[in-house]
Write a protein that holds these residues in place. Structure first.
Motif, PDB file in Angstrom:
ATOM      1  N   ALA A  24       0.830  -1.215   0.000  1.00 28.75           N
ATOM      2  CA  ALA A  24       0.000   0.000   0.000  1.00 28.75           C
ATOM      3  C   ALA A  24       0.858   1.256   0.000  1.00 28.75           C
ATOM      4  N   GLU A  25       2.038   1.153   0.621  1.00 26.94           N
ATOM      5  CA  GLU A  25       2.934   2.313   0.707  1.00 26.94           C
ATOM      6  C   GLU A  25       3.879   2.399  -0.482  1.00 26.94           C
ATOM      7  N   GLY A  26       3.823   1.443  -1.375  1.00 23.86           N
ATOM      8  CA  GLY A  26       4.669   1.485  -2.553  1.00 23.86           C
ATOM      9  C   GLY A  26       6.085   1.009  -2.342  1.00 23.86           C
ATOM     10  N   VAL A  27       6.350   0.397  -1.182  1.00 25.67           N
ATOM     11  CA  VAL A  27       7.694  -0.145  -0.930  1.00 25.67           C
ATOM     12  C   VAL A  27       7.952  -1.330  -1.852  1.00 25.67           C
ATOM     13  N   ILE A  28       6.913  -2.132  -2.084  1.00 30.16           N
ATOM     14  CA  ILE A  28       6.990  -3.189  -3.096  1.00 30.16           C
ATOM     15  C   ILE A  28       5.952  -2.881  -4.177  1.00 30.16           C
ATOM     16  N   GLY A  29       6.191  -3.420  -5.357  1.00 27.47           N
ATOM     17  CA  GLY A  29       5.247  -3.148  -6.437  1.00 27.47           C
ATOM     18  C   GLY A  29       3.922  -3.854  -6.233  1.00 27.47           C
ATOM     19  N   GLU A  30       4.009  -5.144  -5.875  1.00 28.13           N
ATOM     20  CA  GLU A  30       2.799  -5.951  -5.707  1.00 28.13           C
ATOM     21  C   GLU A  30       3.122  -7.168  -4.855  1.00 28.13           C
ATOM     22  N   LEU A  31       2.186  -7.512  -3.977  1.00 26.08           N
ATOM     23  CA  LEU A  31       2.315  -8.757  -3.221  1.00 26.08           C
ATOM     24  C   LEU A  31       1.590  -9.856  -3.987  1.00 26.08           C
ATOM     25  N   SER A  32       2.311 -10.885  -4.339  1.00 20.39           N
ATOM     26  CA  SER A  32       1.731 -11.969  -5.122  1.00 20.39           C
ATOM     27  C   SER A  32       0.793 -12.814  -4.260  1.00 20.39           C
TER      28      SER A  32
END
Lengths: 91, 233
Positions: free
Chosen positions: B185-193
């Motif tokens: 949600a904070e944009g630290v990762i692109g997407e959680l699979s």
């Protein structure tokens, strides 16, 4: 050992990996030559932090994810120095 | 020898070993079996010393540190038979902030509706899993798929190889679902699979590598992950 084999297998198949080990098993990550490893000063079975301690859990995960951007060679091991602390009583 | 009721005097060797799947089984302290009787005795001497001191100052930190230090000592000879000469390495194609992150843990989590039922046993308890640890160590691991929108009440854990008390109180101790949802949600990762994955890490290493792992790699590649976060226990 299990996750060590998983890490090596995925990395060899082209998927970058990072593993979070507790300090008691640092030597396992080292002898198995894992691609990227973060070590926590936590007791066995509590790799990311205490129950009800989201701050520590986040610190560990961010350190692990950071290795995807910073590591330049296999066998990279980063040890987080924060010592164990119990989490909230009722998470 | 783990029978506390035995008439024979229990040796220190038997006593320390009883914490590892014996009459006093406690998986946080199963490392005692790896210590010499002399070292185990020294552990208990130091432990009681810290407990005594804590009666007055009330701090449990030194007790926790002592247990941690002796765990490190107890496991220092474990796992050294799986030694490799080189470390595999592939550079990520993009920053983690733009990457689809997969997760795989060896914590033994599974959804309530998809219990792997080890050895065909339905609703196996943690106690039963610990009693069958030798069978787990000879078996092929099963991969559990856990959707990231799982209701927290549907997330189960069972693993005969470690003390599950912490993860039973808070899965994030070893299964970082909410932590990664927040980082997404904070944009630290692109997407959680989704799904995330878990298996019981106490397993046959040969069967894991030869029978299970190739299929796991194909499956997670099919999920389209860019990188993989692994959490052993």
């Amino acid at each position: 050992m299990s996750v060590g084999h998983v890490a090596r297998g995925f990395e060899e198949a082209g998927i970058p990996t990072v593993s979070v080990f507790v300090r008691a098993f640092r030597h396992v990550a080292e002898v198995m030559k894992l691609p990227r490893t973060v070590i926590t000063q936590h007791p066995m079975g509590r790799p990311l932090g205490g129950p009800g301690d989201p701050q520590r859990q986040r610190t560990v995960i961010e350190a692990a994810l950071g290795l995807f951007d910073s590591a330049t060679a296999g066998g990279t091991v980063v040890e987080i120095g924060d010592t164990w602390r119990p989490g909230a009583v009722n998470p | 020898m783990t029978d506390i009721e035995s008439d024979a005097a229990e040796t220190l060797e038997e006593f320390k070993n009883s914490f590892s799947y014996g009459a006093r089984s406690d998986l946080t302290f199963k490392f005692l079996k790896s210590l010499s009787p002399e070292d185990a005795g020294e552990f208990f001497r130091q432990l009681l010393g810290e407990v005594g001191r804590s009666l007055d100052h009330g701090e449990v930190g030194p007790i926790h540190q002592l247990v941690f230090d002796w765990q490190v000592r107890g496991y220092e000879k474990s796992g050294r038979s799986h030694e490799y000469d080189t470390a595999p390495f592939v550079a990520p194609a993009k920053p983690v902030s733009a990457s689809k992150v997969g997760v795989l843990t060896s914590s033994g989590h599974f959804p309530a509706w998809d219990d792997p039922n080890p050895f065909g046993i339905e609703n196996m308890t943690q106690v039963e899993a610990e009693a069958r640890i030798s069978e787990f160590m000879r078996d092929t691991p099963a991969l559990s798929a856990i959707p990231i929108d799982i209701d927290s009440g549907d997330l189960r854990v069972r693993h005969g190889g470690y003390d599950v008390r912490s993860v039973s109180r808070d899965p994030e101790v070893a299964f970082p679902l909410q932590t990664l949802i927040a980082l997404e949600a904070e944009g630290v990762i692109g997407e959680l699979s989704s799904p995330m994955y878990s298996f019981t890490g106490a397993t046959s290493q040969g069967r894991l590598r030869r029978q299970a792992l190739p299929g796991w790699i194909d499956r997670l590649k099919g999920d389209g992950i860019d990188v993989l976060l692994l959490v052993p226990v």
